[in-house]
Design an enzyme around this catalytic site. Sequence first.
Site, PDB file in Angstrom:
ATOM      1  N   ASP A  26       0.833  -1.205   0.000  1.00  0.00           N
ATOM      2  CA  ASP A  26       0.000   0.000   0.000  1.00  0.00           C
ATOM      3  C   ASP A  26       0.872   1.262   0.000  1.00  0.00           C
ATOM      4  O   ASP A  26       1.983   1.243   0.522  1.00  0.00           O
ATOM      5  CB  ASP A  26      -0.921  -0.015   1.228  1.00  0.00           C
ATOM      6  CG  ASP A  26      -2.091   0.948   1.088  1.00  0.00           C
ATOM      7  OD1 ASP A  26      -2.372   1.391  -0.042  1.00  0.00           O
ATOM      8  OD2 ASP A  26      -2.723   1.252   2.118  1.00  0.00           O
ATOM      9  N   ASN A  74     -10.832  -2.689  -5.495  1.00  0.00           N
ATOM     10  CA  ASN A  74     -10.062  -1.758  -6.347  1.00  0.00           C
ATOM     11  C   ASN A  74     -10.699  -1.543  -7.726  1.00  0.00           C
ATOM     12  O   ASN A  74     -10.353  -0.583  -8.423  1.00  0.00           O
ATOM     13  CB  ASN A  74      -8.615  -2.237  -6.519  1.00  0.00           C
ATOM     14  CG  ASN A  74      -7.761  -2.092  -5.276  1.00  0.00           C
ATOM     15  OD1 ASN A  74      -6.842  -2.871  -5.043  1.00  0.00           O
ATOM     16  ND2 ASN A  74      -8.043  -1.087  -4.455  1.00  0.00           N
ATOM     17  N   TRP A  75     -11.674  -2.386  -8.111  1.00  0.00           N
ATOM     18  CA  TRP A  75     -12.386  -2.152  -9.388  1.00  0.00           C
ATOM     19  C   TRP A  75     -13.133  -0.828  -9.356  1.00  0.00           C
ATOM     20  O   TRP A  75     -13.477  -0.277 -10.402  1.00  0.00           O
ATOM     21  CB  TRP A  75     -13.379  -3.287  -9.671  1.00  0.00           C
ATOM     22  CG  TRP A  75     -12.750  -4.595 -10.034  1.00  0.00           C
ATOM     23  CD1 TRP A  75     -12.771  -5.740  -9.293  1.00  0.00           C
ATOM     24  CD2 TRP A  75     -12.035  -4.930 -11.241  1.00  0.00           C
ATOM     25  NE1 TRP A  75     -12.089  -6.750  -9.947  1.00  0.00           N
ATOM     26  CE2 TRP A  75     -11.639  -6.272 -11.139  1.00  0.00           C
ATOM     27  CE3 TRP A  75     -11.677  -4.205 -12.385  1.00  0.00           C
ATOM     28  CZ2 TRP A  75     -10.902  -6.926 -12.142  1.00  0.00           C
ATOM     29  CZ3 TRP A  75     -10.957  -4.841 -13.378  1.00  0.00           C
ATOM     30  CH2 TRP A  75     -10.580  -6.181 -13.256  1.00  0.00           C
TER      31      TRP A  75
HETATM   32  C1  IPE Z   1      -5.380  -2.801  -0.272  1.00  0.00           C
HETATM   33  O1  IPE Z   1      -5.025  -1.479  -0.481  1.00  0.00           O
HETATM   34  C2  IPE Z   1      -5.395  -3.531  -1.585  1.00  0.00           C
HETATM   35  C3  IPE Z   1      -4.093  -3.729  -2.215  1.00  0.00           C
HETATM   36  C4  IPE Z   1      -2.935  -3.431  -1.676  1.00  0.00           C
HETATM   37  C5  IPE Z   1      -4.133  -4.326  -3.522  1.00  0.00           C
HETATM   38  P1  IPE Z   1      -6.145  -0.351  -0.625  1.00  0.00           P
HETATM   39  O2  IPE Z   1      -5.430   0.932  -0.764  1.00  0.00           O
HETATM   40  O3  IPE Z   1      -7.091  -0.707  -1.695  1.00  0.00           O
HETATM   41  O4  IPE Z   1      -6.866  -0.464   0.787  1.00  0.00           O
HETATM   42  P2  IPE Z   1      -7.838   0.553   1.526  1.00  0.00           P
HETATM   43  O5  IPE Z   1      -8.903   0.928   0.549  1.00  0.00           O
HETATM   44  O6  IPE Z   1      -7.038   1.736   1.934  1.00  0.00           O
HETATM   45  O7  IPE Z   1      -8.348  -0.213   2.696  1.00  0.00           O
HETATM   46  C1  IPE Z   2      -1.441   0.259  -3.422  1.00  0.00           C
HETATM   47  O1  IPE Z   2      -1.255   1.626  -3.422  1.00  0.00           O
HETATM   48  C2  IPE Z   2      -1.697  -0.295  -4.790  1.00  0.00           C
HETATM   49  C3  IPE Z   2      -3.072  -0.799  -4.998  1.00  0.00           C
HETATM   50  C4  IPE Z   2      -4.014  -0.821  -4.108  1.00  0.00           C
HETATM   51  C5  IPE Z   2      -3.394  -1.292  -6.321  1.00  0.00           C
HETATM   52  P1  IPE Z   2      -2.475   2.631  -3.389  1.00  0.00           P
HETATM   53  O2  IPE Z   2      -2.838   2.975  -4.802  1.00  0.00           O
HETATM   54  O3  IPE Z   2      -3.590   2.125  -2.571  1.00  0.00           O
HETATM   55  O4  IPE Z   2      -1.802   3.881  -2.683  1.00  0.00           O
HETATM   56  P2  IPE Z   2      -2.476   4.893  -1.663  1.00  0.00           P
HETATM   57  O5  IPE Z   2      -3.084   4.106  -0.561  1.00  0.00           O
HETATM   58  O6  IPE Z   2      -3.501   5.671  -2.434  1.00  0.00           O
HETATM   59  O7  IPE Z   2      -1.338   5.748  -1.192  1.00  0.00           O
HETATM   60 MG    MG Z   3      -4.088   2.344  -0.623  1.00  0.00          MG
END
Ligand code: IPE
Ligand code: IPE
Ligand code: MG
Length: 250
Positions: A26, A74-75
């Site tokens: 993340d 994430n979709w």
């Molecule tokens: C969790 O990260 C999913 C992945 C690392 C693929 P998110 O950024 O989607 O999680 P939330 O929404 O902050 O809980």
């Molecule tokens: C993790 O990084 C990657 C995925 C969830 C695909 P993020 O895109 O969630 O990064 P933040 O949480 O917005 O910083």
């Molecule tokens: Mg994130």
Amino acid sequence: MSFSSATAAVDLDPDKLPRHVAIIMDGNGRWAKKRVLNRIRGHEKGTETVRMAVRTCRKQNIPYLTLYAFSTENWQRPRQEVAALMALLKKFLLKEKAEMMAQDIRLSCIGQIENLPDDVRATIHDVCAATGNNRHMTLNLALSYGSRAEITRAVQQIAQQVRAGSLDPDRITENIISNCLYTQSMPDPDILIRTSGEMRISNFLLWQIAYAEIFVTKTLWPDFSEVEFLEILKAYQTRERRFGRVGGQV
Ligand code: IPE
Ligand code: IPE
Ligand code: MG
């Protein structure tokens, strides 16, 4: 990935290595935002950290690494970001295939793979097939993965067996449930790492992490280094895993 880079100094106990490390990668977006860059640049930079994590596990003889790369939730991100993530995933797989062969690493994917775009699915299929007999390590990517969806699917499979008369409800065991999950052939994670500081699980491996040792670091995923990864592995080796017993028993 290159395996020629200098190894960070570390003295891990080979008898206390985790068998399975799971990582919630993340912080890519925040990494980009800090630099006034597009979020996609953060994801691009994050793939370099993915390489580092694979390389480190391979060097340390950790047989399973599961990376949360894309969740069912994430979709809901903007369409362009989803498309960029899918393109990056495909690029990563095509680029790493030869190295995975050279390093005896098998690719496995968990999640609703059927929901990924056709070209990404075809690439996954190709790399999984090519690396299928590799034995030294399994790189397990969680893609369109959600733990509740995984458990729901397991319940459906079990219910069908009960309906068909091939399974007695009184004989449903934890093992049977584990074997209906995507991770069926893997040991449960010993370590769960989450980068970028959020204190939550975000629908990742809810059943499998029942006794995982949890490490949350404030470091954003693109900044997560081999040194920090090794520090976590070292710290893991000092933790007393009691599994419900008292200190003197373990
Ligand atoms: C969790 O990260 C999913 C992945 C690392 C693929 P998110 O950024 O989607 O999680 P939330 O929404 O902050 O809980
Ligand atoms: C993790 O990084 C990657 C995925 C969830 C695909 P993020 O895109 O969630 O990064 P933040 O949480 O917005 O910083
Ligand atoms: Mg994130």
